[in-house]
Design a protein around this motif. Structure first.
Motif, PDB file in Angstrom:
ATOM      1  N   ASP A 189       0.817  -1.223   0.000  1.00  0.00           N
ATOM      2  CA  ASP A 189       0.000   0.000   0.000  1.00  0.00           C
ATOM      3  C   ASP A 189       0.847   1.268   0.000  1.00  0.00           C
ATOM      4  N   GLN A 190       2.089   1.144   0.385  1.00  0.00           N
ATOM      5  CA  GLN A 190       2.958   2.327   0.398  1.00  0.00           C
ATOM      6  C   GLN A 190       3.469   2.694  -0.997  1.00  0.00           C
ATOM      7  N   VAL A 191       3.259   1.772  -1.920  1.00  0.00           N
ATOM      8  CA  VAL A 191       4.032   1.841  -3.160  1.00  0.00           C
ATOM      9  C   VAL A 191       3.220   2.382  -4.337  1.00  0.00           C
ATOM     10  N   THR A 192       3.853   3.201  -5.176  1.00  0.00           N
ATOM     11  CA  THR A 192       3.298   3.548  -6.490  1.00  0.00           C
ATOM     12  C   THR A 192       4.030   2.733  -7.536  1.00  0.00           C
ATOM     13  N   PHE A 193       3.233   1.993  -8.325  1.00  0.00           N
ATOM     14  CA  PHE A 193       3.863   1.257  -9.414  1.00  0.00           C
ATOM     15  C   PHE A 193       3.846   2.087 -10.683  1.00  0.00           C
ATOM     16  N   VAL A 194       4.971   2.131 -11.370  1.00  0.00           N
ATOM     17  CA  VAL A 194       4.998   2.685 -12.720  1.00  0.00           C
ATOM     18  C   VAL A 194       5.090   1.471 -13.627  1.00  0.00           C
ATOM     19  N   ARG A 195       4.008   1.205 -14.357  1.00  0.00           N
ATOM     20  CA  ARG A 195       3.908  -0.078 -15.070  1.00  0.00           C
ATOM     21  C   ARG A 195       4.162   0.063 -16.566  1.00  0.00           C
ATOM     22  N   SER A 196       4.569   1.250 -16.983  1.00  0.00           N
ATOM     23  CA  SER A 196       4.685   1.486 -18.430  1.00  0.00           C
ATOM     24  C   SER A 196       6.058   2.035 -18.785  1.00  0.00           C
ATOM     25  N   MET A 197       7.080   1.409 -18.223  1.00  0.00           N
ATOM     26  CA  MET A 197       8.445   1.831 -18.520  1.00  0.00           C
ATOM     27  C   MET A 197       8.890   1.286 -19.867  1.00  0.00           C
ATOM     28  N   GLY A 200      13.790 -19.876 -19.848  1.00  0.00           N
ATOM     29  CA  GLY A 200      13.771 -18.595 -19.153  1.00  0.00           C
ATOM     30  C   GLY A 200      13.144 -17.549 -20.058  1.00  0.00           C
ATOM     31  N   ARG A 201      13.341 -16.305 -19.692  1.00  0.00           N
ATOM     32  CA  ARG A 201      12.787 -15.214 -20.487  1.00  0.00           C
ATOM     33  C   ARG A 201      13.927 -14.277 -20.914  1.00  0.00           C
ATOM     34  N   ASP A 202      13.775 -13.725 -22.116  1.00  0.00           N
ATOM     35  CA  ASP A 202      14.805 -12.823 -22.639  1.00  0.00           C
ATOM     36  C   ASP A 202      14.495 -11.377 -22.216  1.00  0.00           C
ATOM     37  N   HIS A 203      15.431 -10.492 -22.499  1.00  0.00           N
ATOM     38  CA  HIS A 203      15.297  -9.070 -22.125  1.00  0.00           C
ATOM     39  C   HIS A 203      14.054  -8.431 -22.740  1.00  0.00           C
ATOM     40  N   ASN A 204      13.388  -7.593 -21.991  1.00  0.00           N
ATOM     41  CA  ASN A 204      12.275  -6.829 -22.540  1.00  0.00           C
ATOM     42  C   ASN A 204      12.429  -5.335 -22.249  1.00  0.00           C
ATOM     43  N   PRO A 205      12.911  -4.583 -23.226  1.00  0.00           N
ATOM     44  CA  PRO A 205      13.029  -3.143 -23.027  1.00  0.00           C
ATOM     45  C   PRO A 205      11.748  -2.399 -23.403  1.00  0.00           C
ATOM     46  N   TYR A 206      10.772  -3.119 -23.983  1.00  0.00           N
ATOM     47  CA  TYR A 206       9.599  -2.433 -24.545  1.00  0.00           C
ATOM     48  C   TYR A 206       8.561  -2.095 -23.480  1.00  0.00           C
ATOM     49  N   PHE A 222       0.457   3.664 -12.078  1.00  0.00           N
ATOM     50  CA  PHE A 222       0.597   4.547 -13.239  1.00  0.00           C
ATOM     51  C   PHE A 222       0.887   3.712 -14.473  1.00  0.00           C
ATOM     52  N   GLY A 223       0.068   3.885 -15.522  1.00  0.00           N
ATOM     53  CA  GLY A 223       0.348   3.266 -16.813  1.00  0.00           C
ATOM     54  C   GLY A 223       0.189   1.758 -16.793  1.00  0.00           C
ATOM     55  N   ALA A 224       0.418   1.170 -17.942  1.00  0.00           N
ATOM     56  CA  ALA A 224       0.298  -0.279 -18.054  1.00  0.00           C
ATOM     57  C   ALA A 224       1.003  -0.733 -19.319  1.00  0.00           C
ATOM     58  N   THR A 225       1.277  -2.004 -19.368  1.00  0.00           N
ATOM     59  CA  THR A 225       1.694  -2.609 -20.634  1.00  0.00           C
ATOM     60  C   THR A 225       0.454  -3.252 -21.237  1.00  0.00           C
ATOM     61  N   ASP A 226       0.588  -3.785 -22.446  1.00  0.00           N
ATOM     62  CA  ASP A 226      -0.544  -4.475 -23.057  1.00  0.00           C
ATOM     63  C   ASP A 226      -0.886  -5.717 -22.241  1.00  0.00           C
ATOM     64  N   ASP A 227      -1.927  -6.422 -22.650  1.00  0.00           N
ATOM     65  CA  ASP A 227      -2.426  -7.524 -21.820  1.00  0.00           C
ATOM     66  C   ASP A 227      -1.464  -8.698 -21.721  1.00  0.00           C
ATOM     67  N   LEU A 228      -0.438  -8.682 -22.559  1.00  0.00           N
ATOM     68  CA  LEU A 228       0.546  -9.757 -22.457  1.00  0.00           C
ATOM     69  C   LEU A 228       1.815  -9.288 -21.736  1.00  0.00           C
ATOM     70  N   GLY A 229       1.829  -8.034 -21.320  1.00  0.00           N
ATOM     71  CA  GLY A 229       3.025  -7.538 -20.626  1.00  0.00           C
ATOM     72  C   GLY A 229       4.197  -7.354 -21.553  1.00  0.00           C
ATOM     73  N   TYR A 230       3.911  -7.097 -22.831  1.00  0.00           N
ATOM     74  CA  TYR A 230       5.005  -6.978 -23.803  1.00  0.00           C
ATOM     75  C   TYR A 230       5.478  -5.531 -23.952  1.00  0.00           C
ATOM     76  N   ALA A 231       4.537  -4.616 -24.290  1.00  0.00           N
ATOM     77  CA  ALA A 231       4.972  -3.245 -24.561  1.00  0.00           C
ATOM     78  C   ALA A 231       4.144  -2.253 -23.764  1.00  0.00           C
ATOM     79  N   ALA A 232       4.795  -1.173 -23.338  1.00  0.00           N
ATOM     80  CA  ALA A 232       4.094  -0.125 -22.606  1.00  0.00           C
ATOM     81  C   ALA A 232       3.066   0.532 -23.523  1.00  0.00           C
TER      82      ALA A 232
END
Lengths: 459, 841
Positions: free
Chosen positions: A118-126, A375-381, A398-408
């Motif tokens: 509850d203390q935290v703000t997530f920025v989900r669209s980096m 495993g999973r590869d790098h995701n800069p998107y 704040f913000g979001a990626t698409d429903d698959l968590g691929y791109a902001a």
């Protein structure tokens, strides 16, 4: 008019910045507290930097749709790197629990973090424009994808100085950036703004802090006294020389620093309850817990910027066997970082301290092929990070990626420069005005990158 | 939802044809852009009200890349939403602009003409007349009143300015002070007691000049001045990539620099060799160098000093290639030209008359060395042969060696080495977390490492928690992997004759036809603009008769493009107004702490003006007339009264000119890191004066600091021979501002005064080592008599007997010590930590 580099050099070398001779002793280290550009929300920063690329979709940014496609090809093209790329989606192997009043879903790999969410703000669209570790790490910490630029903590201490003259303004704890000490280097900013590596070891927390074998404290005091007397004798020919004066002041500061650094690294002074809160003695979580507890002690002592590396628990770069690796990595940081949030809050330090957590990028929702234990590869998107504390909303997303968590998603897409602008803003620094003359340019942390303060997350 | 469909349809239709500027595009620009980008307001230097304005572009360069909307600044700004500022453009209009950029007609010559007209406007006659762009001219030596103080022409220039203020130079400094100053500046070491004695007892009138000549001829001179140049060149023994790998043979370039200063190689020749040694000797790539080619090739190490973050990844490297190329251009040229050319990487220089096109014309000169389309791997570990190493071996051995290292066998061994290193690191990480690592987990960890496609190995990772040996005992798997590796290595060694490769890390033209150079819009390699040929910055060129680079096709005998040699010859020619001035100014700075132009790297509009312009020019002209003879120049400086004067604080000038612009005194200076360390070794009798050779290795000390490794190497040598690391610098030196070259080079050292320096002088293993050695040497020399030892200590440390006040401090200190030997050790440490040891007055 810019100051020339030489003028800045001189000012900092002497450390007085136009101050009268009398106040020299306090400012000899070049770190006198300086006024921010406007009223700050935060005074100190603890920056938890998880080098290697933490898989945020498996930690605090769940994507339920991945279940539907688990083991199947992605419904649209996933551009990874050409190495072992595949289009095969992998759902998160872990359960998520709705946590706190804000009800955000946090992976069960982070049970302690769940209770403090509850203390935290997530920025989900980096998003970042770099896909390999070294350039992405340079970018995230210095604003440029190449070596040779000052780190954010250096910029902050350059702008604000520090409260406690007996400790460095900028301290780096632990290890784990593949670019090494360059992740906290001042580059061409004056050396006093470089991050000092510090260890959670009361015996030798900083280079040369520990007295040599056989040197008692009394003996050392006599040694310092002798040097000071010699210095005063030798100054007779140059009574007004500020540099010589500074050196005299520095021996006194050094003696104080010895005490202060040893003291701050001595975690045995903490109560059993606090040690347990951070998991200081726990087998896996202990290492990181110690660093987090140190960080609290440091900001409590007035250190401006503390950078904690989260790499001590192994390699966050989970290309293979993410199932086997991520639990241990999360266990390594979970209790320490959650304990830090709780402890800062309990002690009333949260109102002055900003906590920032991020890696240089995240990881893809697909698997990396050619391994029995994928495993999973790098995701800069698209990836997530979080902030908490002074000046930041609580329980906000704040913000979001698409429903698959691929791109902001484009409307809330933010990057490293926006984070740099926001952190500086919270500290009362105008990110466009915090500049230093270098090679004919007026350089800043943000530079020519487009940047904005993410006002949506400010409290 | 519906409208976006329409846009899509509309844009599909548009994609087929080119919109017309006047009828379709101009209305859009007028609606959204022209309020700011008008002929009157011209924000960002851009006028979008006419076709000519659009073609001319703005302050950031051209805004149109014909046929390439995604590389056109106009589209990039609109697409990203940055423009129109404060407004919105409809999707339909956006698509219209995009289609126009993609299919519109933009005659290339019109673009080029527009760009060149824009450039010509920036290079005004006034810009050409900027003081540093006009060749230096020797003016007559001014007359002064106090001729008694004038020893050399330098003095007259300085004294004249002082007299105008009613001031004067100071009398000569005390002989001890002057002697120490000269030792520090010429050799980077304090004098030994015997040397001091020899000079101080020589009362002849030529004693000082004799000392100057002797020091200029000493080996120590070459080492100390090489250090200055290595700062300027940005020399490092590590590569600056992710793991900051070692540059195994970089020391050969360092030795070349030492030898060159030692031999007083003319500086014009020195620069020619470093910029174009390979072309000077017409080296043919891929062949064994002849003995006379080796020196010239070694010199080109100058062009290989840059931090190179290309690593073993096979993709996402291209911008790193460009970065290395561009940094080499910027660092090497700013070293000699004193202009921040880097400012023009992304746009025309904001203050100086340097065009973005100039920057890329200069880049073209170096393109064949760091060709992004024909990249050479940094070393063997990073890719297949060939690399940037010249193989200095006879042809037959060469071939055998190349066949060997490119064999699968060799590759397999390198892989096993990587895996083993990574295994130790990985196991340590587990141990650090207090994990047991069960046998099954060990194999899992190994598998993870094997499967990691971009394994990064830190060859200097801390060996904390547990030693390698202990780990081998505890985890037999590690031992087993190590043994396997050794076996394979032994088997391979048996198979082939023991060929020891001999490398030089050098620069040469990869081909005679390097890839073309483009002006990169905003410095972005994905947005190439106009193609450029090698050339000089317009402001330094003759517009009537532009400087021509030769066409290598007309020189079939050349193995190279000839570009760098041509540029280098121009750099050291009389036509170049900068090189000699910049060099002389740097030499001045190394003696006085500040240059005649204080901004030693910026002789442009933003830089400082020279405090003594006629002096700078006189020295620059004479330096060239004396065939760029550095020892001659140095002697001119150190023989002058300006240099020899005292450093006293005199009330009026101290108040009016506290930073000593007019040189009313010789300002006291804190010694450089290497001079402090090397002098400590010298006074304590530890200094090993062995010259040249491989870098001395470092180790991690008990508290984690990097320091000399006395077991694996020789930590008693001068600092220039210790490994110079970008990320793991020797802590004692780093505390005193030795550079790490994380910035590309460091032409002016910080001289900070920080408490961490005091800590190093109180607690470091180094100060403990030297003070112990110093005190035992003193005791030995004094036959155990403490009083005598103390007297000698002052002479050794400060080249003078103790002052009465200092002696009183010593007596008091020793009286309080419970053990006289220990007391002596601590007292000599105090002597080394006090200001008279750390400063040159």
């Amino acid at each position: 008019m810019f100051r020339t580099r030489r003028e800045a050099l001189r000012e900092v070398a002497l450390g007085f910045g136009g101050l009268a001779l009398q106040s020299m002793l306090a400012s000899a280290a070049g770190l006198t507290p300086r006024k921010p550009h406007f009223a700050p929300k935060a005074k100190n920063v603890i920056f938890i930097y998880i080098g290697g690329g933490p898989s945020t979709i498996d930690m605090f940014d769940p994507k339920p749709l991945l279940r539907k496609y688990d083991g199947k090809p992605a419904p649209f093209e996933i551009k990874g790197r050409a190495l072992n790329g595949s289009q095969q989606i992998m759902a998160s192997p872990w359960e998520f629990t709705r946590s706190g009043k804000s009800g955000r879903e946090i992976s069960n790999l982070l049970p302690h973090f769940q209770s403090t969410v509850d203390q935290v703000t997530f920025v989900r669209s980096m998003q970042t424009d770099r896909i390999d570790h070294s350039t992405a790490q340079f970018t995230f910490v210095t604003g440029r994808g190449f070596t040779g630029f000052p780190a954010i903590g250096s910029w902050v201490s350059y702008a604000l100085g520090t409260e406690n003259q007996n400790l460095p303004a900028y301290i780096a704890l632990g290890e784990g950036a593949s670019i090494g000490t360059r992740a906290h280097s001042s580059a061409w900013l004056p050396p006093v703004y470089s991050g000092t590596s510090m260890r959670a070891d009361a015996k030798a927390p900083i280079y040369n802090i520990k007295r040599p074998e056989g040197m008692s404290s009394d003996k050392q005091n006599q040694l310092i006294a002798a040097i000071q007397k010699l210095n005063r004798e030798q100054r007779a020919d140059h009574p007004l020389d500020a540099d010589l004066e500074a050196r005299i002041a520095n021996y006194e500061l050094a003696a104080k620093m010895q005490l202060a650094a040893t003291e701050v690294a001595d975690l045995s002074k903490e109560t059993e309850a606090t040690r347990q809160l951070y998991g200081v003695d726990a087998p896996v979580a202990g290492g990181f817990g110690k660093l987090c507890l140190m960080a609290r002690r440091l900001v409590e002592s007035g250190v401006r910027f503390v950078q904690i590396y989260g790499g001590g628990g192994g390699n966050w770069d989970t290309h293979t066997n993410i199932k086997g690796q991520l639990p241990g990595l999360c266990q390594y940081i979970d209790q320490g970082m959650a304990g830090l949030l709780v402890d800062l809050e309990q002690r009333g330090l949260m109102k002055d301290t900003l906590v920032v957590w991020s890696g240089e990028f995240g990881r893809l929702p697909t698997i990396e092929a050619n391994s029995a234990t994928p495993g999973r590869d790098h995701n800069p998107y698209g990836f997530g990070m979080w902030m908490a504390g002074a000046g930041v909303k609580q329980g906000y997303d704040f913000g979001a990626t698409d429903d698959l968590g691929y791109a902001a998603l484009p409307e809330h897409r933010v990057g490293h420069s926006d984070i740099h602008a926001t952190i500086q803003h919270l500290l009362g620094i105008d990110y466009e005005k915090n500049t230093f003359p270098y090679e004919g340019r007026n350089e800043s942390l943000v530079g020519v990158n487009p940047a904005r303060v993410i006002r949506e997350i400010l409290s | 939802m519906k409208w976006s469909w329409l846009v899509l349809v509309a844009s599909c239709a548009l994609a087929q044809r080119a919109p017309l500027f006047k009828d379709e595009i101009l209305p859009v620009l007028e609606k959204s852009c022209v309020s700011c980008h008008s002929p009157e307001r011209k924000m960002g230097g851009l006028d979008l009200s006419t076709f000519a304005g659009l073609m001319a572009g703005g302050a950031s360069g051209p805004v149109v890349a014909p046929g390439k909307p995604e590389r056109s600044l106009l589209w990039m700004q609109i697409d990203s939403g940055r423009m129109p500022m404060g407004g919105k453009m409809t999707s339909a209009n956006k698509q219209l602009i995009r289609a126009y950029l993609e299919h519109g007609r933009f005659p290339q010559d019109q673009l080029d003409q527009a760009a060149q007209a824009r450039e010509a406007a920036k290079i005004t006659p006034e810009a050409r007349r900027w003081w540093s762009f006009v060749p230096p001219l020797a003016s007559p030596v001014p007359a002064v009143k106090q001729m008694g103080l004038v020893r050399t022409p330098i003095d007259a220039f300085v004294q004249a300015k002082l007299e105008a203020k009613g001031w004067t130079m100071q009398p000569e400094a005390e002989r001890v002070t002057l002697m120490r100053r000269l030792y520090f500046d010429l050799t980077g070491l304090s004098p030994t007691p015997a040397e001091a004695q020899a000079f101080l007892s020589d009362r002849s009138s030529g004693a000082y000049e004799k000392l100057v000549d002797r020091l200029l001829a000493s080996d120590r001179y070459g080492e100390h001045w090489a250090r200055h140049w290595l700062d300027i060149a940005g020399y490092s023994d590590t590569r600056g990539d992710a793991g900051d790998g070692e540059r195994e043979v970089s020391y050969k370039y360092r030795d070349y620099v030492i030898r060159s200063f030692q031999a007083n190689k003319p500086i014009d020749r020195f620069l020619l060799e470093q910029f174009a040694g390979d072309q000077l000797v017409n080296y043919k790539p891929g062949t064994a160098p002849t003995p006379e080619q080796i020196e010239a090739l070694t010199a080109t190490g100058f062009l290989r000093t840059i931090a190179d973050i290309t690593d073993n990844q096979t993709i996402y490297e291209v911008d790193k290639y460009f970065d290395a190329l561009q940094k080499t251009v910027e660092t090497s040229l700013s070293s000699v030209m004193g202009l921040s050319v880097g400012c023009a990487r992304c746009h025309d220089h904001k203050f100086d008359p340097l065009l973005q096109r100039d920057y890329y014309k200069l880049t073209a000169v170096f393109q064949a060395v760091w060709d992004p389309e024909n990249w050479l791997a940094a070393n063997l570990g990073f890719g297949p042969w060939p690399s940037r190493m010249v193989l200095d071996m006879p042809q037959k051995e060469r071939e055998a060696w190349i066949a060997d290292v490119t064999s699968n066998d060799a590759k397999a061994i390198r892989r096993l080495e990587d895996l083993l290193d990574a295994s130790y690191q990985r196991f340590r990480a587990e141990l650090r977390m207090g994990r047991e690592i069960a046998p099954a987990r060990r194999l899992v960890l190994r598998k993870l490492i094997e499967d990691d496609p971009d394994l990064e190995i830190d060859r200097n990772a801390p060996k904390d928690v547990m030693s390698d040996e202990e780990m081998d005992k505890r985890f037999p798997e590690l031992k087993q992997w190590k043994d396997e590796l050794f076996e394979k290595k032994a088997a391979r060694r048996k198979k082939q004759s023991a060929i020891e490769p001999n490398f030089i890390e050098a620069a040469w033209d990869v081909s005679k036809t390097p890839s073309p150079t483009y002006v990169l819009t905003r410095g972005n390699y994905l947005a190439p603009g106009m193609k450029v040929e090698p050339g000089l910055p317009a402001v330094l060129d003759n517009p009537a008769k532009p400087f021509a680079f030769p066409d290598p096709k007309e020189h079939p005998e050349w193995n190279h493009t000839g570009r760098r040699l041509t540029l280098a010859k121009w750099l050291v020619s009389r036509e170049n107004p900068l090189t000699a001035r910049v060099f002389v100014n740097r030499v001045w700075q190394f003696h006085f702490g500040e240059g005649i132009v204080r901004s030693v790297d910026d002789f442009g509009v933003q830089g400082d003006k020279p405090s003594h312009p006629e002096l700078l020019d006189a020295l620059a002209v004479q330096f060239q007339e004396h065939h760029w003879d550095l020892k001659w120049l140095t002697k001119q400086i150190v023989m002058s009264q300006v240099y020899r004067q005292g450093s006293a604080e005199i009330a009026e000038p101290l108040k009016m000119d506290p930073s000593n612009h007019l040189l009313w005194r010789k300002a006291p200076l804190r010694l450089e890191a290497e001079t402090i360390r090397d002098s400590m070794l010298l006074v304590s009798g530890l200094l090993d004066s062995k010259m040249y050779g491989r870098q001395e290795p470092l180790k991690r000390g008990a508290d984690g600091q990097w320091m000399e490794d006395d077991e694996k190497g020789n930590g008693r040598r001068r600092s220039i021979y210790l490994k110079q690391s970008r990320t793991r610098p020797v802590a004692f030196l780093h505390a005193f501002d030795s550079p790490t070259m994380n910035t590309d080079h460091e032409t002016q050292r910080f001289r900070s005064a920080l408490p961490t320096q005091s800590l190093a002088l109180l607690n470091s293993p180094f100060i403990e080592k030297v003070s112990k050695a110093f005190s035992s040497q003193l005791l030995e020399q004094s036959g155990g008599a403490i009083d005598l030892a103390v007297e000698r200590a002052f002479v050794a440390a400060y080249s003078r007997p103790a002052k009465p006040g200092e002696m009183a401090v010593a007596k008091e200190f020793l009286a309080a010590a419970d053990n006289p030997r220990e007391g002596l050790r601590l007292f000599v440490q105090a002597l080394l930590g006090a200001n008279d040891f750390l400063y040159s007055y």
